[in-house]
Design an enzyme around this catalytic site. Structure first.
Site, short mmCIF file in Angstrom:
data_model
loop_
_atom_site.label_atom_id
_atom_site.label_comp_id
_atom_site.label_asym_id
_atom_site.label_seq_id
_atom_site.Cartn_x
_atom_site.Cartn_y
_atom_site.Cartn_z
N CYS A 144 -6.78 -0.01 -46.73
CA CYS A 144 -6.36 1.31 -46.26
C CYS A 144 -7.47 2.32 -46.50
O CYS A 144 -8.11 2.32 -47.55
CB CYS A 144 -5.10 1.73 -47.02
SG CYS A 144 -4.66 3.46 -46.77
N CYS A 164 3.97 3.01 -37.72
CA CYS A 164 2.85 3.19 -38.66
C CYS A 164 1.71 2.24 -38.35
O CYS A 164 0.54 2.61 -38.35
CB CYS A 164 3.31 3.03 -40.10
SG CYS A 164 4.22 1.49 -40.37
N CYS A 167 0.85 -1.19 0.00
CA CYS A 167 0.00 0.00 0.00
C CYS A 167 0.89 1.25 0.00
O CYS A 167 1.71 1.43 0.89
CB CYS A 167 -0.91 -0.01 1.22
SG CYS A 167 -2.06 1.36 1.23
#
Ligand SMILES: Cc1cc2nc3c(=O)[nH]c(=O)nc-3n(C[C@H](O)[C@H](O)[C@H](O)COP(=O)(O)OP(=O)(O)OC[C@H]3O[C@@H](n4cnc5c(N)ncnc54)[C@H](O)[C@@H]3O)c2cc1C
Ligand SMILES: Cc1cc2nc3c(=O)[nH]c(=O)nc-3n(C[C@H](O)[C@H](O)[C@H](O)COP(=O)(O)O)c2cc1C
Ligand code: SF4
Lengths: 466, 428
Positions: free
Chosen positions: B342, B384, B135
């Site tokens: 695409c 990409c 914690c």
């Protein structure tokens, strides 16, 4: 006399294109985006709005987590004709209408997601459910439409030996024969039939109960009977000339476009008047457009506000170029010298002040008769009741609407249950595929409960002791 | 239907989905509801000296319209008396004998304190213990939680104390707020831990309100760091699990925690060495019923793959997790754009053009604009394909190499052989 061009059928390639499913399915990307938009509500209103109670948030979460089998299973578990329903349900007034996002943004496209998941199951081909261990009981089902299939599927899962009697050569009811292919391709309905068959259900097609087999055969040889025979073709208009050549029954018209056996109507270039303004009228009208009709008019004696077709159907029909002649009642059909339809005589109507039932009645405007030149007329004013069959079973009915106990769907004969369109009407239920499916399920569950409690009664205390 | 039962260091459960020690496991009522919903186990909300919590405790980070990408809290351990929790644990275990009930514990770093609490919770029939050394707030100020979890010697010592008294398996829950989690994991094992679990929450500040200038969340105008969890922390947790799983000196079962919200997440953790998973935020976001979708998805996945038991997944990807220095420098992938799928958003082009290697060309052909990768210039960075919004429109394809595989370490060794006196270090 005006010049009439002989009517033809469209070229097969054109027909194939016109009758291919109009609405594209979701792409995987769209399905992922849409499924992730679902809030996964607790105690979700969409579930309650679905007559079959599909766990919608659950199946959508399963789509979102690439568990399409789980999604399809959740759908088909609650609704044995869930693939058809994803296409024909009036979702705007059912699940999607209840979506909490209606006011906040846009409702989730539940129907389209349902189609996405069930399309996966259709392509995947593997069965989703298994038959139960045989329990030694036999149930006969009259009619292999959504109600009958749904009852059969549930009974088979509970171990009953089920035989469906289906009058037509193919099961599926109106999903297979009556709802236009460009909304519901027949292959979808036949896949659902196949799913039921794969659970060991015997489907005896081409067998009409009451004609090919006597009702007594069913009553004597089965432990229970589910009557799910739907409704019939369109009833007569009751006006002069309705048997002339060129007057068609809307359901038969659609049926012709969904069957290889029946001839396709030659409506290319035709002027068509469709009489009625319910779901069937819309299907018949758009079907006529796609058969090549030049002009299609829906002729209705009341107004848009009173028509029973759904808003989305009305929009669809308008997009298809269907015209609407409101407050117009057909009074007579006039043929040419060869008995071929030439004119629809109509009379203009006006609505009275609302009566006791809150509905305004249309009354003719005197002297307003006029002739509408037509090449074909399609009647779509409702469906006939199967009163003959119901009476052969000796069941209590209200003008062809089988009387049932709404919880168990048991009829006046404790051995006979009824579901679907055959119990629709006289203020009872809705004529929808999804409600037929739910009612079929209920019959099956009531039959299961009935025999379960019967079994309890039979077993004495000493048997329980082992 | 595959066998979903798991065995984590001797703790058995009907499935690998356990609720982590947190608000969902605060009471017997909740844990029993969870078991009814299908959860396989629960680690009870950490027991110890009851504390006082603040009001206003949680905050979340929403990401582009999706709620709860990350979740932040400043809640402490249980605020209910130990006796009440013990009674409810007993009742829960009695009703659900086959479900895993694990008690999470946090006490002062004193031997007798550990002995006492271990004895008391084992007396009510728990299946195992989880020592909360994680914690990150509140308890740390009292020398507990992360404060002791960040000191390897304290982890080891306290584990030992707990083990001295314990008859059931001891799981040590580790804090991620540390440089190298394998160090504390190793010390837990040296202390005798039967298993380790990770991660607890990561130090965080969910946000600042740019209008009131208050922290998010704030308690009467003041804030303090909290612990971060939920989907955003998954990669951090997954790495920590994987690092521990492949560490030769750790070798104990792992309970994976951190950002698990789908069955796929659970599968990933198990492939990376977890014998089961614990979940908190997903349950807090959706309720206990979310486990149904997880179980169904896992089941269908295992069936689809023909795997009979979920335990067969455990660790299957561990040997594939290695050091950078061991990766093959001659392996090559390049991006390839599928012009059929695409949608011409040109995101890949601009990402590569501005921020990578300028090798995606925007071209015009007979049927309009299209994008093409100059493969000879592509370094195979994946950027990409990451920014591409359409699945499968950009594929990273492997380019066969005529060179033998060679890692940086291979290279260094070869160079060292060729040229004694080479001083570059091995990369690990
Ligand atoms: C044109 C049209 C469009 C519709 N569009 C929609 C829509 O978009 N959405 C929607 O929810 N609902 C639509 N409906 C309504 C829906 O099709 C019905 O409510 C539903 O099919 C009813 O199911 P069922 O199983 O009760 O009856 P049916 O589908 O009619 O099936 C009954 C079956 O019983 C067989 N049968 C009849 N008599 C016998 C006998 N004696 N022996 C053996 N077999 C027999 C019939 O051949 C038929 O196959 C449309 C209906 C029509 C006519
Ligand atoms: C509000 C809240 C309270 C928590 N309390 C505890 C606790 O008492 N003991 C503990 O070991 N972990 C506690 N945690 C951490 C969780 O058990 C878990 O390790 C962490 O949330 C990561 O899992 P998740 O991403 O599934 O939420 C708490 C987490 C939250 C959100
Ligand atoms: S969830 Fe809302 S209602 Fe429930 S305790 Fe928290 S703040 Fe209160």
């Amino acid at each position: 006399m005006e010049q009439r061009i002989p009517l033809r059928s469209l070229a097969p390639e054109l027909l194939a294109r016109n009758f291919a499913e109009a609405e594209p399915g979701l792409t995987p990307k769209a399905a992922v985006e849409e499924s992730n938009r679902c809030l996964y509500c607790y105690d979700a209103p969409c579930i309650k709005a679905c007559p079959t109670g599909i766990n919608i948030p659950s199946f959508i979460k399963r789509i979102a987590t690439s568990n399409l089998k789980g999604a399809a299973t959740a759908i088909m578990d609650a609704n044995p004709v869930g693939a058809s329903c994803s296409r024909v349900c009036p979702t705007e007034i059912l699940c999607e209408g209840a979506c909490v996002l209606n006011d906040a943004s846009e409702p989730i496209m539940i129907g389209k997601l349902q189609r996405y998941a069930t399309d996966w199951a259709i392509q995947n081909g593997r069965p989703l459910f298994k038959a139960g261990t045989p329990n030694g009981r036999k149930v006969a089902i009259v009619g292999g439409g959504p109600a009958g299939l749904s009852a059969a599927r549930e009974l088979a899962r509970d171990g009953f030996a089920v035989t469906i009697y289906e009058a037509k050569p193919l099961a599926g009811g109106l999903d297979t024969h009556g709802i236009v292919s460009f909304r519901l391709p027949q292959s979808v309905s036949l896949w659902e039939v196949e799913q039921v068959e794969k659970l060991g259900v015997t489907i005896r097609t081409g067998v009409k109960v009451g004609t090919d087999v006597p009702v007594s055969d069913l009553m004597d040889n089965f432990d229970a009977v589910v009557l799910a025979a739907g409704m019939g073709y369109v009833p007569p208009l009751g006006i002069e000339g309705e048997f002339l050549d060129g007057v068609y029954d809307a359901i038969q018209l659609v049926e012709g476009t969904k069957s290889d056996e029946l001839p396709i109507l030659a409506l290319s270039g035709a002027r068509v008047a469709v009489i009625g303004a319910g779901n069937t009228a819309i299907d018949a009208a758009t079907c006529s457009v796609r058969l090549g009709a030049e002009n299609v008019k829906i002729v209705y004696r009341r107004t848009k506000d009173e028509m029973t077709a759904y808003d989305f159907e009305y929009e669809f029909a308008k997009q298809e170029g269907v015209e609407f002649s409101w407050l117009t009642a057909p009074s007579r059909i006039i043929g040419d010298e060869n008995g071929k339809v030439m004119h629809l005589e109509c009379v203009r109507m006006q609505l009275t002040e609302p009566g006791a039932d809150g509905r305004r009645t249309p009354v003719p405007i005197e002297g307003s008769e006029f002739l509408m030149p037509v090449d074909a007329i399609v009647t779509a004013i409702g469906q006939k009741r199967r009163t003959g069959l119901i009476e052969m079973f000796g069941l209590a009915h209200n003008r062809g609407v089988v009387q049932i106990d709404t919880a168990t769907h048991v009829t006046s004969n404790p051995k006979v249950y009824a579901a679907g369109d055959i119990v629709f009407g006289a203020g009872q239920g809705e004529a929808m595929v999804v409600s037929a499916a739910e009612q079929g399920k209920r019959c099956a569950h009531a039959i299961r409960e009935h025999f379960a409690s019967a079994a309890d009664d039979e077993s004495g205390p000493e048997q329980v002791a082992i | 239907m595959a066998d979903l039962t798991i065995n984590l260091a001797g703790i058995k459960a009907p499935n690998p989905f356990w609720l982590a020690s947190a608000p969902p496991t605060n009471t017997g009522y909740q844990v029993q509801r969870a078991f009814e919903a299908g959860w396989g186990g629960a680690v009870w909300k950490t027991l110890g000296e009851p504390i006082i919590n603040t009001s206003s405790r949680f905050a979340a980070v929403h990401f582009n319209g999706q709620r709860v990408a990350g979740f932040n809290n400043i809640e402490l351990i249980t605020d209910r008396p130990l006796e009440v929790n013990l009674k409810e644990i007993y009742e829960t275990k009695k009703r659900f004998p086959n479900h895993a009930v694990v008690a999470s514990l946090m006490v002062e770093p004193k031997r007798e304190k550990w002995h006492e609490i271990v004895k008391r919770v084992e007396d009510v029939g728990v299946d195992g213990l989880e020592l909360n050394f994680g914690c990150p707030h509140g308890m740390a100020e009292r020398g507990m939680g992360a404060a002791s979890g960040q000191q390897p010697d304290l982890v080891e010592k306290q584990t030992m104390w707990a083990k001295e008294a314990a008859k059931t398996p001891v799981i040590v829950k580790l804090t991620p707020n540390i440089t190298d989690i394998t160090v504390t994991a190793r010390h837990a094992v040296m202390g005798g831990a039967d298993a380790i679990s990770m991660i607890n929450t990561i130090n965080s500040l969910a946000g600042v309100d740019i209008h009131s200038w208050n922290t998010i969340p704030h308690v009467g105008g003041k804030g303090a760091h909290g612990g971060y969890c939920g989907p955003a922390v998954k990669p951090i947790a997954l790495n920590m699990v994987a690092e521990c799983a492949r560490h030769p000196e750790i070798g104990v079962p792992i309970s994976g925690i951190g950002g698990i919200s789908t069955w796929q997440d659970a599968v990933e953790f198990m492939l990376m060495g977890a014998s089961g998973v614990q979940i908190c935020t997903a349950a807090m976001h959706h309720g206990f019923r979310i486990v149904e979708e997880m179980i169904d998805g896992l089941n269908n996945y295992l069936d689809e793959k023909g795997i009979e038991s979920v335990m067969e997944l455990v660790g299957k990807s561990v040997q594939r997790y290695s050091n950078w220095g061991d990766l093959d420098l001659n392996y090559k992938v390049v991006a390839r754009i599928n012009t059929d799928t695409c949608i011409n958003c040109n995101k890949c082009h601009i990402a590569c053009e501005d921020t990578s290697h300028q090798c995606i060309d925007m071209l015009t052909g007979a049927s309009g604009n299209y994008l093409e990768v100059r493969e000879e210039d592509c370094v195979g960075c994946n950027l990409c394909s990451i920014v591409c919004p359409v699945d499968g429109a950009i594929e990273m394809v492997e380019i066969a190499s005529d060179l033998n595989p060679m890692s940086w370490n291979d290279r260094q060794r070869t160079l060292a052989r060729l040229n004694a006196g080479q001083t570059e270090m091995e990369v690990v």
